[in-house]
Design a protein around this motif. Structure first.
Motif, PDB file in Angstrom:
ATOM      1  N   VAL A 215       0.837  -1.199   0.000  1.00 21.79           N
ATOM      2  CA  VAL A 215       0.000   0.000   0.000  1.00 21.79           C
ATOM      3  C   VAL A 215       0.874   1.252   0.000  1.00 21.79           C
ATOM      4  O   VAL A 215       0.654   2.202  -0.777  1.00 21.79           O
ATOM      5  CB  VAL A 215      -0.942   0.013   1.220  1.00 21.79           C
ATOM      6  CG1 VAL A 215      -1.588   1.382   1.405  1.00 21.79           C
ATOM      7  CG2 VAL A 215      -2.021  -1.056   1.076  1.00 21.79           C
TER       8      VAL A 215
ATOM      9  N   ALA B 260      -7.747  -1.874   1.600  1.00 19.95           N
ATOM     10  CA  ALA B 260      -6.842  -2.875   2.165  1.00 19.95           C
ATOM     11  C   ALA B 260      -7.496  -3.477   3.402  1.00 19.95           C
ATOM     12  O   ALA B 260      -8.098  -2.754   4.204  1.00 19.95           O
ATOM     13  CB  ALA B 260      -5.491  -2.258   2.518  1.00 19.95           C
TER      14      ALA B 260
ATOM     15  N   LEU C 281      -3.628   7.135  -0.014  1.00 19.88           N
ATOM     16  CA  LEU C 281      -3.823   5.857   0.672  1.00 19.88           C
ATOM     17  C   LEU C 281      -5.276   5.423   0.538  1.00 19.88           C
ATOM     18  O   LEU C 281      -6.190   6.232   0.676  1.00 19.88           O
ATOM     19  CB  LEU C 281      -3.469   5.975   2.155  1.00 19.88           C
ATOM     20  CG  LEU C 281      -2.000   6.188   2.510  1.00 19.88           C
ATOM     21  CD1 LEU C 281      -1.854   6.377   4.020  1.00 19.88           C
ATOM     22  CD2 LEU C 281      -1.147   5.020   2.041  1.00 19.88           C
TER      23      LEU C 281
ATOM     24  N   MET D 139      -8.552   1.545   4.833  1.00 14.68           N
ATOM     25  CA  MET D 139      -7.921   0.345   5.397  1.00 14.68           C
ATOM     26  C   MET D 139      -8.723  -0.174   6.578  1.00 14.68           C
ATOM     27  O   MET D 139      -9.173   0.606   7.419  1.00 14.68           O
ATOM     28  CB  MET D 139      -6.480   0.646   5.812  1.00 14.68           C
ATOM     29  CG  MET D 139      -5.541   0.891   4.657  1.00 14.68           C
ATOM     30  SD  MET D 139      -3.833   1.273   5.171  1.00 14.68           S
ATOM     31  CE  MET D 139      -3.969   3.048   5.423  1.00 14.68           C
TER      32      MET D 139
END
Length: 253
Positions: free
Chosen positions: A63, A94, A178, A181
């Motif tokens: 990532v 993720a 990003l 997650m």
């Protein structure tokens, strides 16, 4: 897709990352219409990455690598840096279970969540991480040996902010880039802090984080959803799997 990559010591960090990147590049361009992975509008299916334990740490490394290779930085995106995935494809999300993020193996819970049996007048009570039952110093030696095998001859990777995401900072976590997650971790894990500290830092820098800490659970407990050989399912693990599905459905919507 489950990439078949060589584990340490046959494969080190660089080799494993290369295998995973090739798998993601394949998925980013594969024609998966027969598996209903294409929408009727012709859009490509969202791309997720996930892993558990050491694999969870490696997933987070990927990532961070994809973010940096895509040119993201705290001051905005640097378009001179090429994307690592074809056609500008980016990760949609993720999912990690009990990720190992600190290759130095010195987070507080390595000691405070060590396994023990407390004996009293009413019998024995177990506490700590039942997956690692050695003395804290024995566990440390084992964890450290695994970390050294993983990084190979490059010991600097033990604190590298991508290879060892526990040490990630503003450059790796700030400035966007990003994906959302989802973390699932047990409160009795030896490496609980590996999840907590990384997830909190990522959230501090603006990442979309879902962190679930399950009381009394051991390392990688979602992998024992069938009940560890008993008749009853492990409901805490079933809950993690259900919430993981909800996370994917929400992010992919």
């Amino acid at each position: 897709m489950l990439p078949d990559y060589p584990l340490a010591p046959n494969g080190n960090y660089s080799v494993i990352m290369d295998h995973i990147l090739h798998a993601l590049r394949y998925l980013a361009t594969a024609k998966l219409g027969g598996l209903a992975c294409d929408s009727t509008a012709g859009k490509r299916a969202p791309l997720f990455i996930g892993g558990d334990s050491a694999g969870g740490g490696t997933a987070l490394s990927m990532v961070l690598k994809l973010k940096l290779d895509g040119g993201w930085n705290p001051n905005g995106i640097d378009t001179s840096v090429p994307n690592a995935l074809p056609n500008g494809k980016m990760l949609a999300g993720a999912i990690v279970f009990s990720p190992w993020t600190n290759l130095r193996c010195d987070s507080p819970d390595y000691y405070f969540n060590s396994f023990a049996r407390i004996v009293g007048a009413g019998g024995g009570v177990y506490t700590g991480d039942l997956m690692f039952r050695g003395h804290p110093y024995q566990n440390l030696d084992q964890f450290t040996a695994n970390a050294e095998s993983y990084v190979g001859t490059n010991s600097s990777l033990l604190t590298d902010p991508v290879a060892s995401p526990f040490f990630a900072g503003e450059r790796e976590l700030g400035g966007g880039g990003l994906p959302p997650m989802h973390f699932s971790v047990g409160s009795s894990e030896s490496i609980q802090s590996d999840s907590l500290i990384f997830a909190k830092k990522a959230a501090l820098y603006g990442a979309d984080i879902q962190l679930d800490v399950h009381v009394g659970m051991w390392h990688d407990f979602p992998m024992y959803s069938e009940g560890c050989g008993h008749v009853a399912e492990l409901w805490q693990a079933i809950r993690v799997l259900n919430k993981t599905g909800m996370f994917i459905k929400k992010v992919a919507a």
